[in-house]
Enzyme design. Structure first.
Site: not given
Ligand code: OXD
Ligand code: MN
Length: 589
Positions: A201-203, A230, A258, A277, A372, A405, A499-500
């Protein structure tokens, strides 16, 4: 005579015992060949590593399905290995380097038997940038080799650049047998080394990303006087033709991607993306803070990506410029051989299989795409890519934003009184959990500067380092807190977002360029109402007041919680952070 690089590769091969060693050159021709190998020769269980998708609608696209236990970063299996536990801090899992090496050596012994070891030479940052780093990753799966071609600047020139030097960043990766009990991601900051096994997996597996560009790089930055963060990087062009560069850190599920690709609804304003990122921030010769994005690709969460939330991302994914684009663990529209995910525009296609390959329809009671699930696409595919992206010096940053958030309390936007207060705003960052995060909904989790899983050393020292950087900057960026997520009494979001959000960015760049005044409150500076551009937006005075209301009894609780939260970082926590919390508590009396 063999170079240090050749010797290191040979040693790793003696340990892992691959069938063959393949030195990658990063070319497009090679990427075609690796995809071919992934479709025909390499497998995960019964599945081929790659499946071709419908190239008419999704040019250059391939599908990858992970091992079902291997769909996210494994934080509990991620360790920082330094002889001194104190240096690593309570924010990381710690293991003594000697113990980690012994454990991993056993797991690595013969783990590539029958497989190919790919040698991936890559740069993090533009090769001519004084801030870039030359790196080598070894891996035993085509998916990682191809993903690294998208995410980094991969080229055999890096081998020449390293020459016979010993100073290069090393990563050894093997998928092992995907057994979660034999999965570890070990960082050795003193050696600029990452050892990872058991995950594709990516990370966990694209070692240039979180492992190097954040965990190891944050440590290097601490030693050398720079920051690895980050953060997204963007430039905002205003109607006068001036571009102001900003960075922003937000925990996941706060719309960071976004924001990086924001489509302005205000005439004359345009957002240029430089990164989605990671930002490396260095003090430039003129005493300003300069940002580069060390990466060259976007590894984004697919669910929720739509024409409404991020139209530019969809056109980026459909661009045929860079080969290839990957989709990982999305659902599949079987009739059209296309990727699909929750939140994509339009109705779900009729004949679908979910991310595990099972037939799926909307009554299945499960998500079709893994929450994910991801796309991996070159940053050069985006029409919003800033012309300054490849500038080796980076871009001068005028404002730094911290977001989260928060349905209550935190105003839409506020400005820190000064750098130290700004570091406090970053340190207190937190976000309420969403359903997508698989935890209890609405629980506040603090994630200082969105770096909690990625700061490769003691978080107390990290805040101290931030304070020191501020002292060295002659023109420090201003620091902001934003919150798009405040709700009304019915639980509805007050601010339209997306967009706002350019309206908020407009105020931020005007403040950063010293063009408007602001109103002082105990928690920071907020906009005078007339300075927030609300043209064309239907929002009542009352709702607007609510977006900016500062309730000091609620803030007292918050300040006390923050202070308590900081205690876990022990004596390494700089006194200035406690002072900021106390100042806030006192202002609530
Ligand atoms: C990502 C994360 O994948 O922050 O960018 O988890
Ligand atoms: Mn990230």
């Amino acid at each position: 005579m063999a170079t240090a690089l050749e010797k290191w590769v040979e040693e790793q091969a003696n340990l892992t015992k691959p069938k063959k060693i393949y030195w990658c050159d990063g070319s497009e021709k090679e990427a075609h060949k690796l995809i071919e190998i992934g479709m025909k020769e390499e497998r995960i269980g019964e599945q081929p590593v790659f499946q071709e998708l419908n190239h008419k609608n999704w040019p250059n696209s391939y599908y990858h399905r992970s091992h079902p236990t291997d769909v996210a970063r494994a934080e509990h299996l991620t360790f920082i290995c330094h002889p001194n536990k104190e240096v690593v801090g309570t924010n990381n899992n710690w293991m003594d380097p000697k113990e980690a090496k012994e454990k991993m050596t056993k797991l690595y012994d013969g783990c590539m038997r029958g497989r190919t070891m790919y040698v991936l030479p890559y740069m993090m940052g533009h090769p001519e940038s004084p801030y870039a780093k030359a790196c080598i990753q070894l891996t035993d799966i085509s998916y990682v080799a191809v993903s690294m071609r998208i995410m980094t600047r991969m080229s055999s020139d890096v081998i020449k650049k390293i020459g016979d030097k010993t100073d290069f960043v090393r990563g050894l990766h093997s998928v092992g047998d995907f057994d979660p009990n034999k999965r570890f991601i070990m960082h050795f900051p003193q050696e600029q080394l990452v050892w990872s096994i058991g995950s594709g997996y990516g990370g966990n597996a694209l070692l240039g990303k979180k492992c190097f560009a954040l965990r190891i790089a944050s440590w290097l930055g601490y030693q050398q006087g720079w920051l690895a963060e980050h953060m997204v990087i963007l430039g905002i062009k205003d109607p006068q033709g001036r571009t102001t560069y900003i960075t922003a850190a937000m925990p996941s599920a706060c719309g960071k991607t976004n924001l990086a690709m924001l489509k302005s609804i205000l005439p004359g304003y345009k957002v240029w993306m430089l990164g989605d990122d990671i930002a490396w921030l260095n003090i430039g010769p003129d005493g300003r803070l300069y940002a580069i994005n060390p990466e060259a690709g976007l590894f984004g969460v697919a669910p929720g990506t739509s024409l409404k939330t991020n139209p530019n991302m969809l056109s980026t994914l459909r661009n045929d410029k860079f080969y290839p684009t990957l989709f990982t663990n999305t659902a599949l529209d079987v009739d059209n051989n296309e990727p699909w995910w929750e939140g994509l525009d339009g109705n779900p296609p009729k004949n679908m299989i979910d991310w595990q390959g099972n037939p799926w329809n909307k009554d299945s009671g499960t998500k079709a795409a893994q929450p994910n699930s991801r796309f991996t696409v070159s940053i050069y595919n985006s029409s919003m890519l800033s012309p300054e992206y490849d500038n080796p010096r980076g871009v001068p940053i005028s404002a730094i934003i911290f977001g989260g958030r928060r349905t209550q309390l935190i105003p839409l936007v506020s400005e820190a009184f000064n750098w130290q207060h700004g570091v406090f705003l970053g340190a207190r960052t937190g976000s309420e959990t969403t359903a997508a995060a698989l935890h209890q909904v609405g629980v506040l989790r603090r994630d200082p500067m969105a770096m909690l899983p990625f700061c490769g050393y003691n978080m107390g020292d990290y805040f101290g380092h931030w304070l020191n950087i501020g002292k060295k900057l002659t023109q420090p960026p201003k620091i902001y807190s934003v919150n798009w997520f405040r709700t009304d009494d019915n639980g509805k979001f007050i601010w339209p977002g997306f967009g706002d959000n350019i309206r908020v960015l407009k105020w931020i760049i005007e403040r950063a360029n010293n063009e408007v005044e602001a109103k002082e409150t105990p928690i920071g500076l907020i906009p005078n109402k007339e300075d927030l551009d609300l043209s064309g937006l239907d929002i009542s005075e009352e709702r607007l007041n609510k977006l900016f209301s500062v309730n000091m009894s609620e803030w007292k609780n918050e300040a006390e919680e923050i202070k308590k939260y900081f205690e876990q970082f022990g004596s390494n926590m700089p006194k200035e952070m406690k002072q900021e919390a106390d100042k806030l508590i006192n202002s609530c009396k």
